[in-house]
Write an enzyme that holds these catalytic residues in place. Structure first.
Site, short mmCIF file in Angstrom:
data_model
loop_
_atom_site.label_atom_id
_atom_site.label_comp_id
_atom_site.label_asym_id
_atom_site.label_seq_id
_atom_site.Cartn_x
_atom_site.Cartn_y
_atom_site.Cartn_z
N GLU A 70 46.44 44.42 43.36
CA GLU A 70 46.67 43.14 44.02
C GLU A 70 48.14 42.82 44.23
OE1 GLU A 70 45.14 39.56 42.08
OE2 GLU A 70 45.28 38.51 44.00
N ASP A 90 42.73 44.52 39.79
CA ASP A 90 43.12 43.10 39.86
C ASP A 90 43.56 42.71 38.44
OD1 ASP A 90 43.47 40.41 40.16
OD2 ASP A 90 41.63 40.09 41.27
N ILE A 92 44.87 39.89 37.09
CA ILE A 92 44.28 38.61 36.64
C ILE A 92 43.46 38.09 37.80
CG2 ILE A 92 44.64 36.26 35.81
CD1 ILE A 92 47.30 36.99 34.71
N ASP A 93 42.16 38.11 37.67
CA ASP A 93 41.31 37.46 38.68
C ASP A 93 41.01 36.07 38.18
OD1 ASP A 93 39.77 37.19 41.02
OD2 ASP A 93 38.02 37.24 39.72
N THR A 95 43.69 33.63 38.99
CA THR A 95 45.07 33.22 38.67
C THR A 95 45.22 31.70 38.71
OG1 THR A 95 45.91 35.31 39.49
CG2 THR A 95 47.51 33.53 39.28
N ASP A 220 38.83 42.36 44.22
CA ASP A 220 37.86 41.40 43.65
C ASP A 220 36.46 42.01 43.63
OD1 ASP A 220 39.70 39.16 43.46
OD2 ASP A 220 39.54 38.97 45.63
#
Ligand code: IPD
Length: 277
Positions: A70, A90, A92-93, A95, A220
């Protein structure tokens, strides 16, 4: 360092140790927040730190593999899925949740070879739940097998979605009208939890019946797609056709009937493609 474990002979990276600890600790601290594609598309130093950590550990073990991640993509790296072994990360999904200390944040790592998704891991950082799925070998949460719901009727469905980063009036109108269409179809509820990957894990667990979104990205979707399929669910394009990982849109459900009904109810919101940015 990162913890690694072997599941069915393929090495899975486990984000549950160092990345998980870093995110849990940082959640309650002050953060330096920047914006990316819109005022609602956020990034912090922790996103960069965790992404760097995961990629450097993976690179050490698999020096010939490729990466789609990402924050590298936000910095201009191309998102192209070639036949080469590719990790889709990813860091931190969720954020925006992370920035607000809302404790629904995850690390997501998917792996594809020959443009086919092979396995995925998603780690719920605050509840310490590790979701895993490997093609042909099932999906699990902390070792317990996952199974989707068998619901086929929208009027009995709990549906999950996410808002996506665009907030211009035309996009918001379409977003709200899609939600309205499902409520008119008498869905029991439509929920937005702020993390696409964890919403998709709830679907894989049978805790919701469907998920749809415009404006999410391949990082994601990659890991969650394997987990949902291995839990018996369907992941498809919002047109009703096969999933296109780069198309920034998805419908997923426990049953093909439910996914098709949701797809038919939706109006398209155009977010372009990850591989054309
Ligand atoms: C985002 C979150 C959000 C969803 C976006 C995602 P990020 O991921 O899952 O809920 O609406 O589409 O891109 O930016 O927090 O990794």
């Amino acid at each position: 360092s990162l913890c690694w474990f072997t599941a069915h002979t393929v090495p899975f990276p486990s984000p549950s140790q160092e990345p998980g600890e870093i995110i849990r600790k940082a959640l309650s601290e002050e953060k330096r927040v920047s914006t990316k594609t819109s005022a609602a598309d956020l990034v912090t130093e922790t996103d960069h730190l965790v992404e760097g950590l995961i990629i450097s550990e993976l690179q050490k073990r698999f020096p010939s593999h490729r990466f789609i991640a990402e924050e590298a993509a936000a910095a201009g790296a191309k998102c192209v899925l070639t036949p080469s072994p590719t990790w889709i990360v990813d860091p931190i999904d969720g954020t925006c949740n992370f920035v607000h200390r809302f404790p629904t944040v995850a690390v997501s790592i998917g792996f594809a070879v020959n443009q086919e998704l092979e396995f995925g891991v998603i780690y719920h950082c605050t509840e310490e739940r590790l979701y895993t799925g490997r093609r042909g070998q099932g999906a699990f949460c902390n070792g317990q097998r996952l199974r989707v719901s068998g619901e086929t009727d929208i009027s009995k469905a709990l549906v999950l979605t996410e808002i996506g980063p665009k907030r211009d009036p035309a996009t918001l109108k379409l977003f709200l009208s899609n939600m309205e269409r499902l409520l008119h179809a008498k869905a029991h509820g439509v929920r937005v939890i702020g993390s696409s990957t964890l919403a998709l894990c709830h679907l894989a667990s049978g805790a919701a019946d469907a998920y749809y979104q415009f404006g999410l990205h391949c990082w994601d979707l990659a890991a969650a797609t394997v987990i949902i399929r291995e839990a018996g669910g369907i992941v498809m394009d919002t047109s009703g056709g096969p999933l296109d990982l780069m198309s920034c849109r998805v419908v997923a459900a426990g049953t093909r009937e439910m996914a098709t009904l949701i797809a038919q109810a939706l109006q398209t919101i155009n977010y372009g493609r990850d591989d054309e940015k």
